[in-house]
Write a protein that holds these residues in place. Structure first.
Motif, short mmCIF file in Angstrom:
data_model
loop_
_atom_site.label_atom_id
_atom_site.label_comp_id
_atom_site.label_asym_id
_atom_site.label_seq_id
_atom_site.Cartn_x
_atom_site.Cartn_y
_atom_site.Cartn_z
N GLU A 41 -3.95 8.80 -6.28
CA GLU A 41 -3.49 7.82 -5.30
C GLU A 41 -2.33 8.37 -4.46
O GLU A 41 -2.27 8.17 -3.25
N ASP A 79 0.85 -1.19 0.00
CA ASP A 79 0.00 0.00 0.00
C ASP A 79 0.89 1.24 0.00
O ASP A 79 1.66 1.45 0.94
N ARG A 124 0.22 4.24 0.62
CA ARG A 124 -0.05 5.09 1.78
C ARG A 124 0.78 4.66 2.97
O ARG A 124 1.42 5.48 3.65
#
Length: 330
Positions: free
Chosen positions: A294, A81, A83
């Protein structure tokens, strides 16, 4: 048959999107280094994205990788991920490793990412161990070890090549030869050749254009197929190039060991335009926009996450939660 990973690298569009994600992630990380949100700097992967994407496109969820100090691209291409990876780089508890691993030690065992590693060549024995464990468990998992040309003279890499060859383990050794070990030209430090190292152990070795995602993917597909079939390890030397310095500190130090002409020659071989050329212009613009959104979400998530509480500095330090005895200075 290989099993494509869940991140969608089985299609040209998916591979282009991942190339763009890795490039954009590194550019964002550079900006956060300059702002101070990322302390200590990073080793940028810009220019080498085709290697991570091409190799991981040949892998499945059951496969494992070990990475290097320049490992963000590998971690993202294996499905991490963005993030949580960015939160890890900024030292926040929302990170992959609760902000304790940082840029050079990010890992996600649930995805088969056994960790980046700040020690040159240290991922090789870990990958060999993972391959052995998979075979002992009756699994068809393959282990991939990414390393740079600077690791070619490390004894632990040679020991790993020997053991993988002797036991015919399902390992793919991927040398990302970007021409320099920090500032030292590989040509002045490596006797013989990278593929020659592997050939000495009877390991099939191939030199690949590391700026061409599809060339890397094709070679990796064959290597992974060999490994799953019980035919042992393969060695890929991916000739690539980092467009940025070895480390972000390099600009401040004003090191001059590469010419502007050399860098521009390699920039003409940028893997992103090569991948984009296989898609329509409208589609690449759509994918670029998706990636921008994103990355904006990743930045927002990372900077909103809190820093670890110093009171828990010893948490996760010892196996099984052990802590030092009272009165012992850690």
């Amino acid at each position: 048959m290989t099993v494509s990973h869940v991140v969608g690298l089985e299609s040209p569009e998916g591979r282009y999107r991942m190339l763009r994600l890795i490039r954009g992630f590194e550019e964002l990380a550079l900006r956060l280094v300059r702002s101070g949100a990322i302390t200590g700097g990073i080793h940028p992967y810009i220019g080498q994205e085709a290697v991570a994407v091409g190799v991981c496109a040949a892998l499945g969820p059951q496969d494992r990788i070990t990475s290097t100090h320049r490992g963000h691209g590998h971690v993202l291409a294996k499905g991490a991920d963005p993030r949580r990876l960015l939160a890890e780089l900024t030292g926040r508890v929302g990170g992959l490793n609760l902000g304790r691993g940082g840029s050079m030690h990010a890992a996600d065992l649930s995805l088969g990412i056994l960790g980046a590693n700040g020690i040159v060549g240290a991922g090789a024995p870990i990958a060999v161990g993972a391959a052995w464990a998979a075979r002992q468990a009756g699994e068809d998992g393959v282990a991939v070890c990414f390393f740079g040309d600077g690791a070619l003279n490390q004894g632990v890499l040679l020991e790993s090549l020997n053991l993988a060859a002797m036991w015919r383990l399902p390992v793919l050794f991927v040398c990302e030869n970007n021409g320099y070990a920090t500032t030292l030209p590989a040509a002045t430090a490596v006797a013989g050749s990278a593929v020659g190292r592997a050939a000495a152990f009877g390991i099939p070795a191939v030199e690949v254009d590391g700026m061409d995602t599809e060339a890397v993917r094709a070679a990796s597909d064959l290597a992974v197929h060999r490994a799953r079939a019980g035919e042992g390890p393969t060695f890929l030397e991916c000739r690539t190039y980092r467009f940025e310095g070895h480390h972000t500190m390099e600009r401040r130090m004003k090191l001059r060991y590469r010419t502007a002409e050399e860098i521009e020659d390699w920039r003409a071989r940028d893997p992103l335009p090569r991948a984009a050329a296989t898609l329509g212009a409208g589609r690449t613009e759509q994918l670029d926009a998706e990636v921008e959104r994103e990355l904006a979400e990743a930045e927002e998530f990372a900077l909103a996450s809190v820093h670890p509480d110093p009171a828990g500095a010893l948490d996760h330090l010892y196996a099984d939660g052990y802590r030092p005895r009272a009165g012992v200075v850690a």
